[in-house]
Scaffold this motif. Structure first.
Motif, PDB file in Angstrom:
ATOM      1  N   SER A  67      -0.088 -11.460   9.359  1.00 52.04           N
ATOM      2  CA  SER A  67      -0.686 -11.699  10.674  1.00 52.04           C
ATOM      3  C   SER A  67      -2.025 -10.964  10.749  1.00 52.04           C
ATOM      4  O   SER A  67      -2.292 -10.058   9.946  1.00 52.04           O
ATOM      5  N   PRO A  68      -2.875 -11.331  11.717  1.00 50.50           N
ATOM      6  CA  PRO A  68      -4.158 -10.627  11.851  1.00 50.50           C
ATOM      7  C   PRO A  68      -4.000  -9.119  12.073  1.00 50.50           C
ATOM      8  O   PRO A  68      -4.780  -8.327  11.541  1.00 50.50           O
ATOM      9  N   ALA A  69      -2.994  -8.704  12.817  1.00 47.17           N
ATOM     10  CA  ALA A  69      -2.767  -7.274  13.036  1.00 47.17           C
ATOM     11  C   ALA A  69      -2.381  -6.580  11.734  1.00 47.17           C
ATOM     12  O   ALA A  69      -2.834  -5.461  11.450  1.00 47.17           O
ATOM     13  N   GLU A  70      -1.560  -7.244  10.924  1.00 43.86           N
ATOM     14  CA  GLU A  70      -1.158  -6.678   9.636  1.00 43.86           C
ATOM     15  C   GLU A  70      -2.356  -6.607   8.684  1.00 43.86           C
ATOM     16  O   GLU A  70      -2.481  -5.664   7.908  1.00 43.86           O
ATOM     17  N   LEU A  71      -3.241  -7.612   8.761  1.00 39.56           N
ATOM     18  CA  LEU A  71      -4.438  -7.601   7.925  1.00 39.56           C
ATOM     19  C   LEU A  71      -5.350  -6.439   8.304  1.00 39.56           C
ATOM     20  O   LEU A  71      -5.914  -5.781   7.425  1.00 39.56           O
ATOM     21  N   ASP A  72      -5.498  -6.197   9.606  1.00 33.38           N
ATOM     22  CA  ASP A  72      -6.317  -5.065  10.045  1.00 33.38           C
ATOM     23  C   ASP A  72      -5.731  -3.751   9.559  1.00 33.38           C
ATOM     24  O   ASP A  72      -6.461  -2.862   9.108  1.00 33.38           O
ATOM     25  N   ALA A  73      -4.419  -3.620   9.643  1.00 33.87           N
ATOM     26  CA  ALA A  73      -3.759  -2.404   9.176  1.00 33.87           C
ATOM     27  C   ALA A  73      -3.943  -2.236   7.671  1.00 33.87           C
ATOM     28  O   ALA A  73      -4.185  -1.128   7.179  1.00 33.87           O
ATOM     29  N   LYS A  74      -3.831  -3.334   6.936  1.00 33.95           N
ATOM     30  CA  LYS A  74      -4.009  -3.294   5.484  1.00 33.95           C
ATOM     31  C   LYS A  74      -5.438  -2.883   5.132  1.00 33.95           C
ATOM     32  O   LYS A  74      -5.663  -2.113   4.190  1.00 33.95           O
ATOM     33  N   LEU A  75      -6.411  -3.388   5.906  1.00 35.02           N
ATOM     34  CA  LEU A  75      -7.812  -3.050   5.669  1.00 35.02           C
ATOM     35  C   LEU A  75      -8.051  -1.557   5.872  1.00 35.02           C
ATOM     36  O   LEU A  75      -8.712  -0.908   5.054  1.00 35.02           O
ATOM     37  N   VAL A  76      -7.499  -1.005   6.931  1.00 39.55           N
ATOM     38  CA  VAL A  76      -7.633   0.434   7.188  1.00 39.55           C
ATOM     39  C   VAL A  76      -6.989   1.237   6.059  1.00 39.55           C
ATOM     40  O   VAL A  76      -7.555   2.227   5.578  1.00 39.55           O
ATOM     41  N   GLU A  77      -5.815   0.787   5.616  1.00 35.00           N
ATOM     42  CA  GLU A  77      -5.106   1.472   4.530  1.00 35.00           C
ATOM     43  C   GLU A  77      -5.927   1.456   3.240  1.00 35.00           C
ATOM     44  O   GLU A  77      -6.042   2.474   2.551  1.00 35.00           O
ATOM     45  N   LEU A  78      -6.522   0.300   2.925  1.00 35.40           N
ATOM     46  CA  LEU A  78      -7.309   0.189   1.692  1.00 35.40           C
ATOM     47  C   LEU A  78      -8.583   1.020   1.770  1.00 35.40           C
ATOM     48  O   LEU A  78      -8.985   1.644   0.778  1.00 35.40           O
ATOM     49  N   LYS A  79      -9.233   1.044   2.934  1.00 37.02           N
ATOM     50  CA  LYS A  79     -10.436   1.861   3.079  1.00 37.02           C
ATOM     51  C   LYS A  79     -10.109   3.342   2.938  1.00 37.02           C
ATOM     52  O   LYS A  79     -10.885   4.098   2.343  1.00 37.02           O
ATOM     53  N   ASP A  80      -8.968   3.752   3.466  1.00 34.24           N
ATOM     54  CA  ASP A  80      -8.540   5.144   3.321  1.00 34.24           C
ATOM     55  C   ASP A  80      -8.277   5.472   1.849  1.00 34.24           C
ATOM     56  O   ASP A  80      -8.669   6.536   1.360  1.00 34.24           O
ATOM     57  N   GLU A  81      -7.630   4.546   1.153  1.00 29.22           N
ATOM     58  CA  GLU A  81      -7.365   4.761  -0.269  1.00 29.22           C
ATOM     59  C   GLU A  81      -8.667   4.862  -1.065  1.00 29.22           C
ATOM     60  O   GLU A  81      -8.815   5.710  -1.945  1.00 29.22           O
ATOM     61  N   LEU A  82      -9.640   3.990  -0.731  1.00 27.69           N
ATOM     62  CA  LEU A  82     -10.927   4.029  -1.416  1.00 27.69           C
ATOM     63  C   LEU A  82     -11.629   5.365  -1.174  1.00 27.69           C
ATOM     64  O   LEU A  82     -12.204   5.944  -2.096  1.00 27.69           O
ATOM     65  N   PHE A  83     -11.559   5.865   0.056  1.00 24.10           N
ATOM     66  CA  PHE A  83     -12.155   7.168   0.360  1.00 24.10           C
ATOM     67  C   PHE A  83     -11.527   8.259  -0.497  1.00 24.10           C
ATOM     68  O   PHE A  83     -12.232   9.096  -1.078  1.00 24.10           O
ATOM     69  N   LYS A  84     -10.209   8.259  -0.585  1.00 22.75           N
ATOM     70  CA  LYS A  84      -9.510   9.274  -1.375  1.00 22.75           C
ATOM     71  C   LYS A  84      -9.861   9.170  -2.854  1.00 22.75           C
ATOM     72  O   LYS A  84     -10.034  10.188  -3.540  1.00 22.75           O
ATOM     73  N   LEU A  85      -9.970   7.937  -3.355  1.00 20.08           N
ATOM     74  CA  LEU A  85     -10.320   7.749  -4.764  1.00 20.08           C
ATOM     75  C   LEU A  85     -11.731   8.254  -5.045  1.00 20.08           C
ATOM     76  O   LEU A  85     -11.982   8.886  -6.080  1.00 20.08           O
ATOM     77  N   ARG A  86     -12.664   7.965  -4.138  1.00 20.06           N
ATOM     78  CA  ARG A  86     -14.040   8.436  -4.329  1.00 20.06           C
ATOM     79  C   ARG A  86     -14.102   9.957  -4.287  1.00 20.06           C
ATOM     80  O   ARG A  86     -14.874  10.579  -5.017  1.00 20.06           O
ATOM     81  N   PHE A  87     -13.296  10.552  -3.417  1.00 18.00           N
ATOM     82  CA  PHE A  87     -13.252  12.006  -3.344  1.00 18.00           C
ATOM     83  C   PHE A  87     -12.714  12.586  -4.648  1.00 18.00           C
ATOM     84  O   PHE A  87     -13.267  13.564  -5.176  1.00 18.00           O
TER      85      PHE A  87
END
Length: 67
Positions: free
Chosen positions: A10-30
């Motif tokens: 669903s669109p809400a699940e997609l938004d949540a997934k996007l936030v999760e992936l951006k957080d993961e990318l931040f952690k990986l870059r760190f």
């Protein structure tokens, strides 16, 4: 993550997934900055997953949830 799997969310699940992936990318870059990253290819995979999620969100915006 496959595009077919994302299209079923669903669109809400997609938004949540996007936030999760951006957080993961931040952690990986760190981790990369402090030289503790074990798998540098994971950054590339997460970026592609973010692009897939954004593409599907945009498709839903343009064509509605029925697309």
């Amino acid at each position: 993550m496959k595009a077919n799997e994302l299209k079923n969310l669903s669109p809400a699940e997609l938004d949540a997934k996007l936030v999760e992936l951006k957080d993961e990318l931040f952690k990986l870059r760190f981790q990369q900055a402090i030289n503790q990253l074990e798998n540098p290819m994971r950054i590339r995979a997460v970026k592609k997953d973010i692009a897939r999620v954004k593409t599907i969100i945009r498709d839903i915006e343009l064509h509605g949830a029925n697309a």
